[in-house]
Scaffold this active site. Sequence first.
Site, PDB file in Angstrom:
ATOM      1  N   GLY A  19      22.792 -83.644 -23.009  1.00 39.10           N
ATOM      2  CA  GLY A  19      22.078 -84.413 -22.139  1.00 39.10           C
ATOM      3  C   GLY A  19      23.073 -85.082 -21.171  1.00 39.10           C
ATOM      4  O   GLY A  19      23.639 -85.991 -21.669  1.00 39.10           O
ATOM      5  N   GLY A  20      23.196 -84.596 -19.885  1.00 42.79           N
ATOM      6  CA  GLY A  20      23.882 -85.504 -18.897  1.00 42.79           C
ATOM      7  C   GLY A  20      25.387 -85.273 -19.120  1.00 42.79           C
ATOM      8  O   GLY A  20      26.131 -86.161 -18.618  1.00 42.79           O
ATOM      9  N   GLY A  29      16.707 -80.456 -18.432  1.00 37.74           N
ATOM     10  CA  GLY A  29      18.080 -80.486 -17.532  1.00 37.74           C
ATOM     11  C   GLY A  29      18.192 -81.388 -16.692  1.00 37.74           C
ATOM     12  O   GLY A  29      17.227 -81.678 -16.196  1.00 37.74           O
ATOM     13  N   GLY A  30      19.593 -81.718 -16.411  1.00 34.78           N
ATOM     14  CA  GLY A  30      19.621 -82.316 -15.028  1.00 34.78           C
ATOM     15  C   GLY A  30      19.608 -83.812 -15.048  1.00 34.78           C
ATOM     16  O   GLY A  30      19.381 -84.590 -14.145  1.00 34.78           O
ATOM     17  N   SER A  52      24.364 -74.836 -21.926  1.00 35.63           N
ATOM     18  CA  SER A  52      22.747 -74.541 -22.185  1.00 35.63           C
ATOM     19  C   SER A  52      22.323 -73.998 -20.981  1.00 35.63           C
ATOM     20  O   SER A  52      22.452 -73.874 -19.909  1.00 35.63           O
ATOM     21  CB  SER A  52      22.216 -76.193 -22.098  1.00 35.63           C
ATOM     22  N   GLY A  78      13.719 -82.389 -23.033  1.00 32.95           N
ATOM     23  CA  GLY A  78      12.569 -81.985 -22.471  1.00 32.95           C
ATOM     24  C   GLY A  78      13.190 -81.386 -21.031  1.00 32.95           C
ATOM     25  O   GLY A  78      12.621 -80.147 -20.875  1.00 32.95           O
ATOM     26  N   GLY A 121      24.534 -78.113 -19.557  1.00 34.50           N
ATOM     27  CA  GLY A 121      23.571 -77.178 -18.964  1.00 34.50           C
ATOM     28  C   GLY A 121      24.063 -77.202 -17.221  1.00 34.50           C
ATOM     29  O   GLY A 121      24.723 -76.134 -16.814  1.00 34.50           O
ATOM     30  N   SER A 122      23.547 -78.245 -16.598  1.00 30.27           N
ATOM     31  CA  SER A 122      23.589 -78.175 -15.358  1.00 30.27           C
ATOM     32  C   SER A 122      25.217 -78.270 -14.744  1.00 30.27           C
ATOM     33  O   SER A 122      25.428 -77.668 -13.891  1.00 30.27           O
ATOM     34  CB  SER A 122      22.908 -79.112 -14.487  1.00 30.27           C
ATOM     35  N   MET A 139      20.877 -86.920 -29.079  1.00 27.03           N
ATOM     36  CA  MET A 139      20.536 -86.796 -27.884  1.00 27.03           C
ATOM     37  C   MET A 139      20.859 -87.864 -26.871  1.00 27.03           C
ATOM     38  O   MET A 139      20.802 -88.827 -27.148  1.00 27.03           O
ATOM     39  CB  MET A 139      18.832 -86.611 -27.706  1.00 27.03           C
TER      40      MET A 139
END
Length: 223
Positions: free
Chosen positions: A174-175, A142-143, A8, A140, A195-196, A135
């Site tokens: 997510g996560g 990241g992280g 992401s 909303g 993402g992260s 989800m």
Amino acid sequence: MTVRINPSILSADFVNLEREVSRIASADLVHVDVMDNHFVPNLTFGQRMVERLQAVSPIPLDLHLMIDDPDRWAPVFAESGAASVTFHAEAAADAVGLARRLRQIGARAGIALKPGTDAAPYLELLPEFDQVLVMTVEPGFGGQSFMPETMPKLRALREAVDRIDADVWLQVDGGIALDTIAIAAEAGADTFVAGSAVYGADDLDAAIAGLRQAAESAHRHGS
Ligand code: DX5
Ligand code: ZN
């Protein structure tokens, strides 16, 4: 089960996005979080930005629309040429009608469910979609931390997809990181947004490879 890793760019450097997408050569798709500051309390990319990304990205785009009124706007985003367009069930007035329009435009049609949204109404409708996004955080930002309580919903979707033998990708977002991806893979996910865990790493392709290996190994042990 084929594993897909979709980094992401929410966690990427927004002023260098062309370079940022070139750093993830081994990714399957690039996950692009479109947020309108209404459906979620955050604001990211508009349609022009998505069009430019589509033009420069060597990897197909996986759009995640966290926006109000997707019935009106999702087809506009699909016109950019994105490979996949996912809208939120909570925001759509006519999810099936919208998915059909997205397919007509040439995109894979995805439907996203927030952590509190039940999958039951969609189990009979799965052939209308190419992807269901479960989800694993509140949308909303990241992280955030992975929510394991969303796994029973993912399992129910996996059972339903396998029962009808449909080509519906089950995506989690997510996560997702090295310590959580196996949980989601074991529950039936095949497509993983990170993402992260990717953009926070020094070697992005090594992070992608590590995630892919962990998911594949969880699939092997589960089957
Ligand atoms: C959150 C977004 C995610 C986000 C995930 O609303 O939909 O795609 O980028 O970020 P991580 O992997 O850091 O939880
Ligand atoms: Zn997302």
